[in-house]
Motif scaffolding. Sequence first.
Motif, short mmCIF file in Angstrom:
data_model
loop_
_atom_site.label_atom_id
_atom_site.label_comp_id
_atom_site.label_asym_id
_atom_site.label_seq_id
_atom_site.Cartn_x
_atom_site.Cartn_y
_atom_site.Cartn_z
N TRP A 123 1.61 5.81 6.55
CA TRP A 123 1.21 5.14 7.74
C TRP A 123 0.27 4.73 8.07
CZ3 TRP A 123 2.35 10.57 6.17
CH2 TRP A 123 4.13 10.83 6.66
N GLY A 124 1.46 3.06 7.95
CA GLY A 124 0.01 1.71 8.87
C GLY A 124 0.61 1.51 10.18
N ASP A 125 -0.64 0.18 9.89
CA ASP A 125 -1.29 -0.39 11.28
C ASP A 125 0.58 -0.27 11.97
OD1 ASP A 125 -4.00 -0.44 11.13
OD2 ASP A 125 -4.00 -2.18 10.93
N ASP A 126 1.19 -1.12 11.14
CA ASP A 126 2.22 -1.43 11.11
C ASP A 126 3.78 -1.03 11.18
OD1 ASP A 126 1.71 -3.22 13.92
OD2 ASP A 126 0.85 -5.01 12.36
N VAL A 127 3.48 -0.51 9.77
CA VAL A 127 4.61 -0.30 8.37
C VAL A 127 4.44 1.30 8.28
CG1 VAL A 127 3.54 -0.90 6.90
CG2 VAL A 127 5.63 -1.05 6.40
N GLY A 185 -8.34 -4.34 -2.68
CA GLY A 185 -8.02 -2.83 -2.08
C GLY A 185 -8.89 -1.89 -2.48
N LEU A 186 -9.78 -1.20 -1.22
CA LEU A 186 -9.85 0.05 -1.29
C LEU A 186 -9.63 1.04 -1.39
CD1 LEU A 186 -13.01 -1.20 0.22
CD2 LEU A 186 -12.69 -1.47 -2.06
N LEU A 240 0.57 -1.17 0.28
CA LEU A 240 -0.16 0.25 0.22
C LEU A 240 0.92 1.24 -0.08
CD1 LEU A 240 -2.90 -0.79 3.04
CD2 LEU A 240 -3.17 -0.45 0.00
N ALA A 241 1.69 0.93 1.09
CA ALA A 241 2.80 2.32 1.10
C ALA A 241 3.41 2.26 -0.61
CB ALA A 241 3.49 2.55 1.89
N LEU A 242 3.91 1.72 -1.10
CA LEU A 242 4.72 2.14 -2.23
C LEU A 242 3.68 2.16 -3.74
CD1 LEU A 242 7.22 -0.72 -2.70
CD2 LEU A 242 7.66 1.72 -1.76
N GLY A 253 -5.03 -4.54 6.46
CA GLY A 253 -4.86 -3.84 6.97
C GLY A 253 -4.89 -1.89 6.58
N THR A 254 -4.94 -0.39 7.79
CA THR A 254 -5.26 0.66 7.00
C THR A 254 -4.37 1.10 6.76
OG1 THR A 254 -7.09 -0.23 7.63
CG2 THR A 254 -6.60 2.43 7.08
N ALA A 255 -4.04 1.91 5.80
CA ALA A 255 -2.87 2.95 6.09
C ALA A 255 -3.35 4.66 5.33
CB ALA A 255 -1.45 2.97 4.54
N PHE A 256 -3.06 4.92 6.00
CA PHE A 256 -2.59 6.99 5.62
C PHE A 256 -1.30 7.43 4.95
CE2 PHE A 256 -5.34 5.63 9.83
CZ PHE A 256 -7.51 6.35 9.23
#
Length: 189
Positions: free
Chosen positions: A172-176, A119-120, A11-13, A149-152
């Motif tokens: 920034w997500g739950d753990d990454v 993914g949404l 998600l972050a990439l 997981g969710t990422a902002f």
Amino acid sequence: MQRSTLAMALLALSATASAGDFDYNYLSVGYGNMEFDNIDVDGDGFGVGGSYAINDSYHVFAGYETASLDFDVDMTGWAAGIGWNSSLSPTVDLVTRVSYRYIELDAPGSSSVDDNGLGLGLGLRFAATEELELDAGIDYVDYGDGGDGTAFGVGGLYSFTEAFALGLGGSWGDDVSSYTVSGRFYFGQ
């Protein structure tokens, strides 16, 4: 838990915005660094992606990412989907996306692990100036057995020409946590 954390890295990439009067026709290349908070693992990755506007309100998109993590773990993934965009004002667009995602993890001495899911995403694109675009959004991914997981994320793109922009972003997500730099080439204007 570890696979859901790695899913957050994909998600972050993933880039969610583009500059140039909200052009949804682009190809992008990016480099990212990610840090996993809960398992003390980090790594670097590269990605390519693109988007194509079907009409003024809908676009299709796809992307491929690969990353090398600590302990010789390799991660690859891809996503493809459709997005809907709507102008909230002359300088703000609302963007929603639905995608199919695939992830594979390879570690030395063990078989690979893979999973797929949905993914949404929901985000805003803001044209701060003619050259500078800012974006913010939230992404959710569900890999079934692999977790969810969710990422902002936030980012910005600076357009040097109508056809090329450079961008920086963070997620920034739950753990990454991850940070990316990207180049984007527009072909719609």
